[in-house]
Motif scaffolding. Structure first.
Motif, PDB file in Angstrom:
ATOM      1  N   LEU A   1       0.812  -1.215   0.000  1.00 31.24           N
ATOM      2  CA  LEU A   1       0.000   0.000   0.000  1.00 31.24           C
ATOM      3  C   LEU A   1       0.846   1.265   0.000  1.00 31.24           C
ATOM      4  O   LEU A   1       1.955   1.306   0.509  1.00 31.24           O
ATOM      5  CB  LEU A   1      -0.937  -0.010   1.215  1.00 31.24           C
ATOM      6  N   ARG A   2       0.256   2.320  -0.549  1.00 30.36           N
ATOM      7  CA  ARG A   2       0.983   3.567  -0.736  1.00 30.36           C
ATOM      8  C   ARG A   2       1.060   4.398   0.539  1.00 30.36           C
ATOM      9  O   ARG A   2       0.160   4.391   1.362  1.00 30.36           O
ATOM     10  CB  ARG A   2       0.303   4.382  -1.839  1.00 30.36           C
ATOM     11  N   THR A   3       2.155   5.132   0.658  1.00 32.66           N
ATOM     12  CA  THR A   3       2.321   6.153   1.690  1.00 32.66           C
ATOM     13  C   THR A   3       2.274   7.506   1.001  1.00 32.66           C
ATOM     14  O   THR A   3       2.189   7.606  -0.230  1.00 32.66           O
ATOM     15  CB  THR A   3       3.666   6.002   2.415  1.00 32.66           C
ATOM     16  N   ARG A   4       2.376   8.576   1.778  1.00 34.76           N
ATOM     17  CA  ARG A   4       2.451   9.915   1.181  1.00 34.76           C
ATOM     18  C   ARG A   4       3.686  10.053   0.286  1.00 34.76           C
ATOM     19  O   ARG A   4       3.661  10.788  -0.699  1.00 34.76           O
ATOM     20  CB  ARG A   4       2.501  10.968   2.273  1.00 34.76           C
ATOM     21  N   LEU A   5       4.763   9.368   0.620  1.00 35.06           N
ATOM     22  CA  LEU A   5       5.978   9.474  -0.185  1.00 35.06           C
ATOM     23  C   LEU A   5       5.782   8.822  -1.554  1.00 35.06           C
ATOM     24  O   LEU A   5       6.071   9.438  -2.592  1.00 35.06           O
ATOM     25  CB  LEU A   5       7.162   8.820   0.535  1.00 35.06           C
ATOM     26  N   THR A   6       5.300   7.586  -1.582  1.00 31.74           N
ATOM     27  CA  THR A   6       5.122   6.925  -2.881  1.00 31.74           C
ATOM     28  C   THR A   6       4.072   7.667  -3.712  1.00 31.74           C
ATOM     29  O   THR A   6       4.211   7.800  -4.931  1.00 31.74           O
ATOM     30  CB  THR A   6       4.730   5.452  -2.708  1.00 31.74           C
ATOM     31  N   HIS A   7       3.029   8.159  -3.053  1.00 27.98           N
ATOM     32  CA  HIS A   7       2.020   8.952  -3.772  1.00 27.98           C
ATOM     33  C   HIS A   7       2.655  10.197  -4.386  1.00 27.98           C
ATOM     34  O   HIS A   7       2.404  10.524  -5.558  1.00 27.98           O
ATOM     35  CB  HIS A   7       0.893   9.344  -2.819  1.00 27.98           C
ATOM     36  N   SER A   8       3.490  10.890  -3.634  1.00 33.46           N
ATOM     37  CA  SER A   8       4.121  12.111  -4.141  1.00 33.46           C
ATOM     38  C   SER A   8       5.039  11.814  -5.322  1.00 33.46           C
ATOM     39  O   SER A   8       5.093  12.583  -6.289  1.00 33.46           O
ATOM     40  CB  SER A   8       4.904  12.805  -3.022  1.00 33.46           C
ATOM     41  N   LEU A   9       5.771  10.709  -5.255  1.00 29.08           N
ATOM     42  CA  LEU A   9       6.623  10.316  -6.376  1.00 29.08           C
ATOM     43  C   LEU A   9       5.789  10.022  -7.620  1.00 29.08           C
ATOM     44  O   LEU A   9       6.172  10.381  -8.745  1.00 29.08           O
ATOM     45  CB  LEU A   9       7.462   9.099  -5.999  1.00 29.08           C
TER      46      LEU A   9
END
Length: 404
Positions: free
Chosen positions: A55-63
């Motif tokens: 599942l995604r975190t804010r970091l992976t989402h931002s990337l």
């Protein structure tokens, strides 16, 4: 781009690093290397950070937002690094526990003007990050403007806003040029990339995590109607009937129907990834094509054009967001842990206000120098918003639970 676009609020000596980098490439590096960006790895997107390796975190989402922004911006003629910076930076102000934490901090921050993740992002970029004293990362005007998703202060009747009252001086410097509330093209590209990323990817995460099954929607007309009603209330101005027609088209798309029986197998994961890829590509290509159809194929940037997103595509995106809301976020919001998250943040703000000596060495001096209760509270809010999910729980355990 002009010299005006490349200005930094605080002048810096020329750097001869041998790289020959543009000002906007330097901006991108500053965001990538910032403490706030690293913390996004342990901040919730929808599911609690660290709860599942998939599942995604804010970091992976931002990337992901940065990657979509860069490709879409390049095709339109935007400076690729400016739209990349906007994508990387757009969530730097989000607090622990995602939108749940944002709601809790907004409530407790009411005496100092409320809390909004986008306004906090501007504050992080221009004030809180440790790079240039008094200017945060001291990014160029163009990069900061591209990061302003909501270029206005808090107003009655508007839930979203992009600047707190005490950050208006730097906001006015960024927005110099008389554009009112109009967003630059790069900010519009980032905003659409954000919508695309979290609508498609939150559905992907929901399906993989077992929170969302598409089969009931395909088989139950009443459930489809309920979803459209949710979307019309929260994400769209379109009538329910229009949304229903678009939903029918979406649910009969072969890449979507392939996911209806998702069972977590390798083959099922391939199908899920295919759906994610096709929908993302469709949403991006449609916006690029429509914008070029309106403004031509010559490179455009800043205030030379507006992003045009076709109505059907925007509705499809809104319906995906509605699926994540109805079947994932509301399900998670009913969990006891979600209520506990809000309590943790509220109690942590109250405890730090009573015992400001517990603030870290960055924020403690700011609290002591505060000239009003509102300014002191804003400093505490800045501290709490900067924490990761894990750090918020740990601080609460030390400052609140252990003393109860």
């Amino acid at each position: 781009m002009t010299a005006f676009d490349a200005q930094r609020r605080i002048g810096e000596p020329a750097k001869d690093s041998g790289y020959g980098r543009t000002p906007y490439q330097r901006d991108r590096a500053r965001v990538l290397h910032s403490a706030g960006f690293r913390r996004l790895a342990a901040k919730t997107q929808v599911h609690t950070a660290g709860s599942d390796d998939f599942l995604r975190t804010r970091l992976t989402h931002s990337l992901e937002v940065a990657q979509i922004s860069r490709e879409m911006g390049e095709r339109l003629g935007c400076d690729p690094d400016v739209v990349d910076v906007a994508g990387l930076a757009h969530d730097l102000g989000h607090p622990p526990f995602g939108h749940n934490g944002e709601a809790a901090l907004h409530m407790v921050a009411e005496p100092c003007g409320g809390f909004e993740g986008n306004a906090q992002t501007l504050r992080v970029l221009t004030r809180l990050e440790a790079k240039v004293p008094g200017a945060g990362l001291n990014l160029t005007r163009a990069s900061l403007d591209a990061s302003c998703k909501y270029p206005w202060a808090r107003q009655p009747g508007r839930r979203k806003f992009g600047v707190y009252a005490d950050d208006l001086p730097v906001f006015e410097w960024i927005r110099e040029g008389g554009h009112g509330e109009r967003r630059c093209l790069e900010a519009q590209v980032m905003d659409w990339a954000d919508d695309v990323a979290y609508s498609v990817h939150d559905v992907e995460d929901g399906v993989h995590g077992g929170y969302l099954s598409l089969r009931p929607l395909m088989e139950d007309a009443d459930e489809r109607a309920a979803l459209c009603a949710d979307v019309a209330e929260v994400y769209s101005d379109e009538p329910v009937g229009e949304l229903a027609d678009v939903l029918d088209q979406l649910l009969t798309d072969p890449v979507v129907t392939e996911v209806a029986g998702y069972d977590g197998s390798y083959r099922a994961q391939v199908g899920l990834k295919r759906m994610t890829s096709v929908l993302t590509g469709r949403f991006v290509a449609s916006a690029v094509g429509a914008t070029q159809g309106r403004f031509g194929t010559d490179p455009v940037r800043r205030y030379a054009a507006d992003l045009i997103v076709p109505r059907t595509v925007r509705n499809q995106c809104a319906l995906l967001k509605g699926m994540a809301l109805r079947y994932v976020m509301r399900t998670r919001a009913a969990e006891q842990w979600y209520e506990r998250q809000r309590v943790i943040l509220v109690e942590l703000v109250e405890a730090l206000t009573r015992t400001p000596e517990a603030l870290d060495p960055v924020f403690a001096p700011l609290f002591q120098a505060a000239e009003s209760d509102a300014e002191a509270l804003r400093t505490v809010i800045d501290q709490v918003a900067s924490l990761t999910d894990t750090a918020a729980v740990s601080w609460h355990g030390t400052l609140v639970a252990a003393r109860a």
